[in-house]
Write a protein that holds these residues in place. Structure first.
Motif, short mmCIF file in Angstrom:
data_model
loop_
_atom_site.label_atom_id
_atom_site.label_comp_id
_atom_site.label_asym_id
_atom_site.label_seq_id
_atom_site.Cartn_x
_atom_site.Cartn_y
_atom_site.Cartn_z
N GLN A 270 -7.99 -7.94 24.91
CA GLN A 270 -6.55 -8.20 24.39
C GLN A 270 -6.81 -8.82 22.95
N PHE A 271 -7.54 -10.02 23.06
CA PHE A 271 -8.10 -10.60 21.57
C PHE A 271 -8.67 -9.57 20.73
N ASP A 272 -9.42 -8.88 21.04
CA ASP A 272 -10.24 -8.00 20.03
C ASP A 272 -9.14 -6.82 19.67
N TYR A 273 -8.53 -6.36 20.26
CA TYR A 273 -7.34 -5.33 20.18
C TYR A 273 -6.15 -5.91 19.53
N GLN A 274 -5.81 -6.96 19.68
CA GLN A 274 -4.72 -7.58 19.03
C GLN A 274 -5.05 -7.85 17.56
N LYS A 275 -6.41 -8.20 17.35
CA LYS A 275 -6.76 -8.16 15.90
C LYS A 275 -6.75 -6.99 15.29
N GLU A 276 -6.97 -5.74 15.69
CA GLU A 276 -7.03 -4.67 15.28
C GLU A 276 -5.61 -4.25 14.88
N PHE A 277 -4.68 -4.41 16.04
CA PHE A 277 -3.42 -4.14 15.92
C PHE A 277 -2.56 -5.12 14.85
N ASP A 278 -3.14 -6.28 14.57
CA ASP A 278 -2.29 -6.90 13.69
C ASP A 278 -2.67 -6.35 12.13
N VAL A 279 -3.99 -5.86 12.06
CA VAL A 279 -4.27 -5.28 10.89
C VAL A 279 -3.63 -3.78 10.39
N LEU A 280 -3.41 -3.31 11.61
CA LEU A 280 -2.52 -2.02 11.55
C LEU A 280 -1.21 -2.12 11.22
N ILE A 281 -0.58 -3.12 11.63
CA ILE A 281 0.75 -3.49 11.40
C ILE A 281 0.90 -3.85 10.01
N ILE A 282 0.11 -4.83 9.60
CA ILE A 282 -0.02 -5.20 8.07
C ILE A 282 0.04 -4.01 7.23
N ASN A 283 -1.28 -3.10 7.34
CA ASN A 283 -1.21 -1.98 6.48
C ASN A 283 -0.11 -1.10 6.68
N ALA A 284 0.64 -0.98 7.95
CA ALA A 284 1.83 0.01 8.09
C ALA A 284 3.03 -0.58 7.21
N GLU A 285 3.13 -1.97 7.22
CA GLU A 285 4.15 -2.44 6.62
C GLU A 285 3.87 -2.22 5.00
N LYS A 286 2.84 -2.47 4.56
CA LYS A 286 2.59 -2.19 3.26
C LYS A 286 2.68 -0.91 2.61
N TRP A 287 2.23 0.20 3.49
CA TRP A 287 2.20 1.55 3.09
C TRP A 287 3.72 2.30 3.40
N ALA A 288 4.30 1.69 4.49
CA ALA A 288 5.51 2.66 4.90
C ALA A 288 6.52 1.33 4.74
N LYS A 289 7.48 1.63 4.03
CA LYS A 289 8.52 0.68 3.86
C LYS A 289 9.43 0.62 4.93
N TRP A 290 9.54 1.54 5.69
CA TRP A 290 10.39 1.41 6.78
C TRP A 290 10.09 0.82 8.19
N ILE A 291 8.69 0.29 8.16
CA ILE A 291 8.08 -0.66 9.08
C ILE A 291 8.31 -1.95 8.70
N ASN A 292 8.70 -2.83 10.06
CA ASN A 292 9.03 -4.15 9.69
C ASN A 292 8.02 -4.90 10.75
N LYS A 293 7.03 -5.72 10.23
CA LYS A 293 6.07 -6.11 11.04
C LYS A 293 6.51 -7.31 11.78
N SER A 294 7.68 -8.12 11.31
CA SER A 294 8.18 -9.06 12.44
C SER A 294 8.71 -8.57 13.58
N GLN A 295 8.96 -7.11 13.75
CA GLN A 295 9.27 -6.59 14.87
C GLN A 295 8.30 -6.42 15.73
N TYR A 296 7.05 -6.67 15.58
CA TYR A 296 5.82 -6.35 16.22
C TYR A 296 4.90 -7.65 16.52
#
Length: 172
Positions: free
Chosen positions: A145-171
């Motif tokens: 969980q810890f390892d994949y949560q870090k990967e997921f956090d990076v994914l969400i930050i990148n998604a919000e940066k590149w796709a304006k319709w993604i809201n990271k606070s939602q995830y």
């Protein structure tokens, strides 16, 4: 015609010889592609499910690379990729492989898909995969969980940066 219960099938299969079992397995594999794929996984790849996940990624990356940019066709291609990815993950029965493939899909989605589109079905594909990852992380062992949560956090930050319709606070 109604299929028998698994417990009844198990009793009958336990009484068969090795050659009879081999014949039954080959007959099952002969009639359906999914049965053949599952049998291939069980015979050759069951020892290393993460290596199998890497093979699946290599196989599916070609679909990302050849995907058309038009939102309608890219939506169709992404649905096909998700369908195949879920089928191959189902063979392993491993939540870790499932989450690995889902994170890989989201990362490639951000790379290959036109993120400026407002086509809701295309956006929904990414959102559903992100929601799936959130649910899968809870089902893993604490260390994973810890390892994949870090990967997921990076994914969400990148998604919000590149796709304006993604809201990271939602995830997060």
């Amino acid at each position: 015609m109604k299929p028998e219960k698994l417990s009844d099938l198990k009793k009958i299969l336990a009484g068969l010889s090795a050659t009879e079992l081999t014949e039954i397995c080959l007959r099952l594999a002969k009639y359906k592609k999914e049965n053949k794929e599952l049998l291939t996984y069980l015979l050759f790849d069951v020892q290393e499910p993460m290596k199998y996940a890497e093979d699946v990624k290599i196989f599916l990356i070609a679909d990302f690379e050849t995907m058309q940019k038009h939102y309608f066709y890219s939506t169709k291609s992404l649905r096909k990729i998700i369908r195949l990815m879920n089928r191959y993950a189902k063979y392993t029965g491993s939540k870790q492989v499932e989450i690995e493939l889902a994170i890989w899909f989201c990362t490639n989605y951000l790379i290959y898909v036109d993120l400026k589109t407002t086509h809701k079905p295309l956006q929904a594909l990414l959102n559903r995969q992100i929601e799936k990852i959130v649910k899968l992380i809870d089902k893993l062992h604490e260390d994973l969980q810890f390892d994949y949560q870090k990967e997921f956090d990076v994914l969400i930050i990148n998604a919000e940066k590149w796709a304006k319709w993604i809201n990271k606070s939602q995830y997060l």
